[in-house]
Design an enzyme around this catalytic site. Structure first.
Site, mmCIF file in Angstrom:
data_model
loop_
_atom_site.group_PDB
_atom_site.id
_atom_site.type_symbol
_atom_site.label_atom_id
_atom_site.label_comp_id
_atom_site.label_asym_id
_atom_site.label_seq_id
_atom_site.Cartn_x
_atom_site.Cartn_y
_atom_site.Cartn_z
ATOM 1 C CE1 TYR A 180 -4.975 43.575 80.702
ATOM 2 C CE2 TYR A 180 -5.143 41.979 78.925
ATOM 3 C CZ TYR A 180 -4.563 43.108 79.468
ATOM 4 O OH TYR A 180 -3.576 43.775 78.783
ATOM 5 N N GLY A 310 1.868 36.422 66.446
ATOM 6 C CA GLY A 310 1.560 37.784 66.832
ATOM 7 C C GLY A 310 2.301 38.802 65.999
#
Length: 355
Positions: A180, A310
């Protein structure tokens, strides 16, 4: 007692255990407004037994959006919806940080205001597709940011930090991984600028460090963390000398006195944790495919202060209890990771429900 269940300091706080819920995009927000789903308060409350929750990536501005149905923190309506989430987590005694995620070139005009072109350090088109309201779309050629625009993006991060604190978050994390915008500036393969934000390694690291400085100016270093993932190479990102790049970046973090450094490592043989942990004075969060036993070993050997989970946290809202009791784990349903609605989001059973 398993070391995962012991308290540990992190910035301004003492976490009640060393289990951290990883930031995970779930695509349940309203696609038009970026307002978190009413189900979000339930989802995060169910997992408030974590020492720390780090939320899904949340855009600091409308131009930061990169996926369908992802939340923002740049409008009053979004702030109010997030306040319901933080209230729910705090009512259970939990701690929750908001992850700020500007996707940069990993976006599509259909996701952005007025069909805008995604922005990036340089006009280099990434390979791959992005998930939009009409399904997967090819990633497009981004527009290179002008030097004069960059201060505005940094200001967006600072305002987003202010909004996060107004919404009741215990702190904020800068997402500087996964290909990103921050990592696009940092990486030589995506940054071909010839101004003060490109070229040399200090120039390529400048954007991340200035964003962090703005966040720290708003919140204080003890309420700010950063996530990096060296050599993850997600979203068509690569760097010519990643070991040198990440050593330099982490060395520059010292004056900011951040609460934590979150390092996720996947599919590389180089020991980034061994290199980076000694360089950082705050809490060191290790992530990337950990099991209960491998996480406990990392903590016992002093290679980390807390362990980040996660998909196991996604599927097991009471993960600390399951680890403590060595109980069976729910299996994550990958087909519902990014689908709207409660299925695969708030309906994973706890041990009590299973019993």
């Amino acid at each position: 007692m398993n070391i995962l269940s012991t308290p540990t300091p992190l910035g301004r706080y003492t976490l009640r255990n060393r289990l951290v819920m990883a930031p995970m995009t779930r695509s349940r927000a309203d696609n038009d407004t970026g307002v978190p789903s009413p189900l979000a308060a339930t989802y995060y409350r169910q997992r408030a037994g974590a020492g720390l929750i780090i939320t899904e990536g949340t855009q600091p501005s409308a131009m930061g959006k990169g996926y369908v149905r992802t939340p923002g923190i740049h409008s009053a309506e979004q702030v109010q919806a997030w306040k319901e989430v933080t209230d729910a987590v705090h009512a259970q005694g939990g701690r929750i940080f908001l992850q700020l995620m500007h996707c940069g070139r990993i976006s599509h005009p259909s996701l952005l205001p007025d069909q805008a072109t995604p922005v990036a350090p340089s006009a280099i088109q990434p390979a791959g597709k992005v998930f939009t309201a009409s399904g997967p779309q090819d990633l497009v050629m981004p527009r290179a940011l002008m030097t004069a625009e960059i201060a505005g993006i940094i200001a967006d991060y600072r305002l987003a930090t202010r909004h996060a604190l107004e919404a009741g978050f215990d702190g904020v994390e800068l997402h500087a991984a996964s290909g990103y915008l921050p990592e696009q500036f940092l990486s030589s393969g995506t940054n071909q600028r010839n101004d003060q934000y490109g070229g040399s390694l200090p120039n390529r690291a400048r954007f991340i460090l200035e964003v962090l400085a703005a966040m720290v100016a708003e919140a204080g270093g003890d309420l700010v963390g950063i996530k990096i993932a060296p050599e993850m190479n997600f979203n068509d990102i690569h760097d010519a000398a990643p070991q040198e790049t990440y050593r330099y970046l982490v060395e520059q973090l010292s004056p900011l006195k951040l609460a934590y450094l979150h390092v996720a490592v996947y599919k590389t043989e180089f020991d980034y944790h061994g290199m980076l942990r000694p360089l950082f004075a705050g809490a060191y969060l290790q992530g990337g495919g950990l099991s209960r036993d491998s996480a406990a070993a990392a903590l016992e050997e002093g290679r980390a202060d807390a362990a980040v989970f996660g998909s196991l946290y996604l599927a097991n809202p009471d993960l600390p209890q399951r680890f403590l009791q060595d109980a069976p784990l729910n299996t994550p349903d990958r087909d519902s990771f990014f689908s709207p609605g409660a299925q695969g989001y708030t309906d994973y059973p706890s041990l009590e429900q299973t019993a």
